[in-house]
Design a protein around this motif. Structure first.
Motif, PDB file in Angstrom:
ATOM      1  N   CYS A 244       0.823  -1.212   0.000  1.00  0.00           N
ATOM      2  CA  CYS A 244       0.000   0.000   0.000  1.00  0.00           C
ATOM      3  C   CYS A 244       0.855   1.258   0.000  1.00  0.00           C
ATOM      4  N   GLN A 245       1.944   1.232   0.747  1.00  0.00           N
ATOM      5  CA  GLN A 245       2.801   2.410   0.847  1.00  0.00           C
ATOM      6  C   GLN A 245       3.383   2.792  -0.512  1.00  0.00           C
ATOM      7  N   ASN A 246       3.532   1.827  -1.399  1.00  0.00           N
ATOM      8  CA  ASN A 246       4.141   2.080  -2.705  1.00  0.00           C
ATOM      9  C   ASN A 246       3.130   2.031  -3.849  1.00  0.00           C
ATOM     10  N   GLY A 247       1.845   2.186  -3.527  1.00  0.00           N
ATOM     11  CA  GLY A 247       0.821   2.354  -4.547  1.00  0.00           C
ATOM     12  C   GLY A 247       0.170   1.100  -5.048  1.00  0.00           C
ATOM     13  N   ASN A 248       0.548  -0.075  -4.544  1.00  0.00           N
ATOM     14  CA  ASN A 248      -0.060  -1.329  -4.993  1.00  0.00           C
ATOM     15  C   ASN A 248      -1.182  -1.731  -4.041  1.00  0.00           C
ATOM     16  N   VAL A 249      -2.162  -0.847  -3.899  1.00  0.00           N
ATOM     17  CA  VAL A 249      -3.242  -1.069  -2.930  1.00  0.00           C
ATOM     18  C   VAL A 249      -4.172  -2.174  -3.408  1.00  0.00           C
ATOM     19  N   GLU A 250      -4.457  -2.216  -4.706  1.00  0.00           N
ATOM     20  CA  GLU A 250      -5.365  -3.239  -5.228  1.00  0.00           C
ATOM     21  C   GLU A 250      -4.796  -4.637  -5.021  1.00  0.00           C
ATOM     22  N   GLU A 251      -3.476  -4.794  -5.252  1.00  0.00           N
ATOM     23  CA  GLU A 251      -2.851  -6.099  -5.032  1.00  0.00           C
ATOM     24  C   GLU A 251      -2.883  -6.482  -3.562  1.00  0.00           C
TER      25      GLU A 251
END
Length: 578
Positions: A244-251
């Motif tokens: 989440c911290q690096n933008g991969n929230v969907e994964e």
């Protein structure tokens, strides 16, 4: 008579057995329904037996009276804002003088021995520094050479030979290797003598996520069980938080839902996903969806949940929803922290409710909370835009009196409304405080002066960029050229475009077509850009003799000239700071 009593006792016994059976059936039914709800998919439109109070922040329909919890502060068991298992803050703020001297000698010896041939000679150079240390000193040495992964690995090997390299040193050197993209070298360390090192695996997960390799981070998590480092909830949350911290929230959300049998859905997990959508990605409708999904899964929000949601709503200026969720948070027994009040002050100030925002600041002090830089910055910006410079200066003075460090956002708030002379003074103050000015500061100034139809002042800021050592990039040229064209300064715009094309920076193909078209604006705006060669002279004089405002009247700037005593006029926001 005795027979009657016997029959009565028998009937009473049967009634008790029936009541016990009914009670057992009721309990079994509740357990079955609960299990069914936990198995229900997250996006299934099933609303039976859902707590209605979880929806009342976004729905205005009447609902049952909410359950009241006792007042308490919440302390999350996992810091989802900092997924890295290595405490990097410890290495950036060392106060031990002896430790600093020892690590400095290690760094100096390591850099000196880099030019030597074999690794044994380099290790011998480190041995000659004559330091008797421990694992902490090795970690500080690795941190001191973190810009060179080979030196960091050398210091680790040196400490390993002396028995000083433990789990912390391994985690730190793996972090350095991952930061430089040397994952193969890092795996070589882990698969060797440190197989099963839990902290090293967690660092690899975080570094893979930071390098935009979400699938490799997930595979590393799944690999932990094969190398005697069984994953637990902390490792699971580390993975979710790093993604989440690096933008991969969907994964991260998909992985959490797919593994809910092994790791049951809990509030902390949903908070990590909520943080990703609300704070990292700043997508309001996704944050609201996660909030509703928590209700569908019978997950009760805690203080962190409310804090994240209120912060998200305040950033998109949803005043009503923010206040409603704040009231609900207090009714549920959670005590709002400073982050919640900062969000409320921000949305109140941006919605022109400045008096209520100032009253909220007073309430913070009455509750015993300490306002921070974010609190004051949320107020200073809107006050300056509203023309209430007196109140803004009072808040600025309060920050200095309460020993609250000014941030770059504090200065930018005054830059947005200051005239040209005060803008120069603010830039000087930023330089003295080592807070810029940065590239965004000058883009802000360009937009402001072009919006005020003052291209000559924008060109003065262009000269200031070179004085303050700010490198001009494509965004600066694009903003300046578009502003000059809109103000009618076509010749100067072409000159700037020619300078832009001669440099190895990103070109905007739309600019050429823009400057070839006939610009808007009359001779008045064109005349303002004629004497641009005198801009450096004006910079040294520190005042403008006169400029033309929007109404065509001459504005006298002699009152803004610096006096012999070194003080500025009352418009200068820094003139009254002690």
């Amino acid at each position: 008579m005795s027979l009657f009593n016997f029959r009565s006792d028998l009937l009473s016994l049967k009634l008790q057995r029936v009541a016990a059976i009914n009670s057992s059936l009721t309990i079994m039914l509740l357990v079955a329904v609960t299990r069914l709800l936990h198995r229900t998919p997250l996006r299934h439109q099933h609303t039976l037996l859902i707590h209605p109070f979880l929806f009342q922040a976004f729905h205005r329909t009447p609902s049952m009276h909410p359950i009241t919890l006792p007042h308490h502060h919440f302390s999350s068991t996992f810091d989802f804002r900092n997924p890295c298992p290595v405490d990097l803050i410890h290495f950036t703020s060392q106060n031990n003088t002896n430790s600093q001297l020892g690590s400095a000698r290690i760094v100096k010896s390591a850099r000196k021995g880099k030019s030597l041939g074999s690794e044994s000679e380099k290790l011998r150079m480190l041995d000659e520094c004559g330091i008797e240390g421990n694992e902490g000193l090795v970690c500080e040495g690795i941190w001191g050479v973190r810009d060179d992964w080979e030196l960091a690995l050398l210091v680790f090997r040196w400490g390993e030979g002396r028995g000083w390299s433990g789990g912390k040193a391994l985690g730190l050197v793996v972090w350095v290797l991952g930061s430089h993209g040397k994952f193969t070298v890092a795996w070589g360390l882990i698969r060797g003598s440190y197989a099963g090192s839990r902290i090293a695996m967690l660092v690899m997960i975080e570094r893979y996520a930071a390098a935009s390799y979400p699938q490799k981070a997930i595979k590393t998590f799944e690999l932990m069980e094969n190398i005697r480092a069984s994953p637990d909830h902390n490792a699971f949350y580390t993975l979710l938080s790093a993604l989440c911290q690096n933008g991969n929230v969907e994964e991260a959300e998909e992985f959490m839902l797919n593994n809910k049998k092994l790791f049951p859905l809990e509030t902390d997990g949903f908070n990590i996903i909520l943080y990703g959508w609300s704070s990292v990605m700043n997508i309001e409708h996704e944050a609201k969806r996660v909030w509703r999904d928590m209700a569908r899964c019978c997950i009760m929000p805690n203080a962190d949940s409310y804090t994240l949601m209120i912060s998200c709503l305040s950033r998109v200026r949803k005043l009503f929803d923010s206040l409603k969720l704040y009231d609900e948070m207090k009714r549920k027994g959670w005590v709002p922290g400073i982050e919640v009040y900062n969000s409320l002050i921000c949305v109140l100030a941006n919605e022109n409710c400045l008096d209520q925002a100032l009253n909220t600041l007073k309430k913070i002090k009455e509750l015993g909370l300490r306002p921070d830089a974010t609190t004051y910055n949320s107020l200073i910006g809107p006050l300056c835009k509203a023309g209430k410079f007196k109140e803004a200066r009072e808040l600025l003075t309060a920050m200095v009196e309460y020993d609250i460090a000014l941030t770059i956002d504090t200065y930018k708030a005054f830059l947005e409304t200051a005239n040209v002379e005060n803008s120069l003074e603010v830039l000087n103050q930023m330089k003295m405080a080592s807070l810029g000015p940065d590239r965004d500061s000058f883009i802000l100034l360009f937009d402001k002066f072009f919006r005020l139809r003052q291209p000559e002042n924008a060109l003065r800021m262009w000269v200031e960029m070179e004085i303050y050592g700010v490198e001009r990039d494509s965004a600066h040229y694009t903003t300046l050229i578009k502003g000059l064209v809109n103000c009618g300064c076509l010749l100067k715009a072409r000159e700037m475009h020619s300078e832009m094309t001669s440099k190895p920076i990103l070109q905007d193909p739309k600019l050429r077509r823009l400057i070839e078209e006939r610009p808007r604006g009359g001779l008045l705006h064109r005349a303002q850009c004629m004497n641009t060669d005198r801009i450096p002279v004006l910079r040294r004089q520190h005042f403008i003799k006169g400029s033309t405002n929007r109404g065509g009247k001459k504005e006298n700037h002699h009152s803004n000239r610096r006096s012999l005593s070194g003080r500025y006029n009352s418009e200068n926001p820094f003139s009254r700071i002690p």
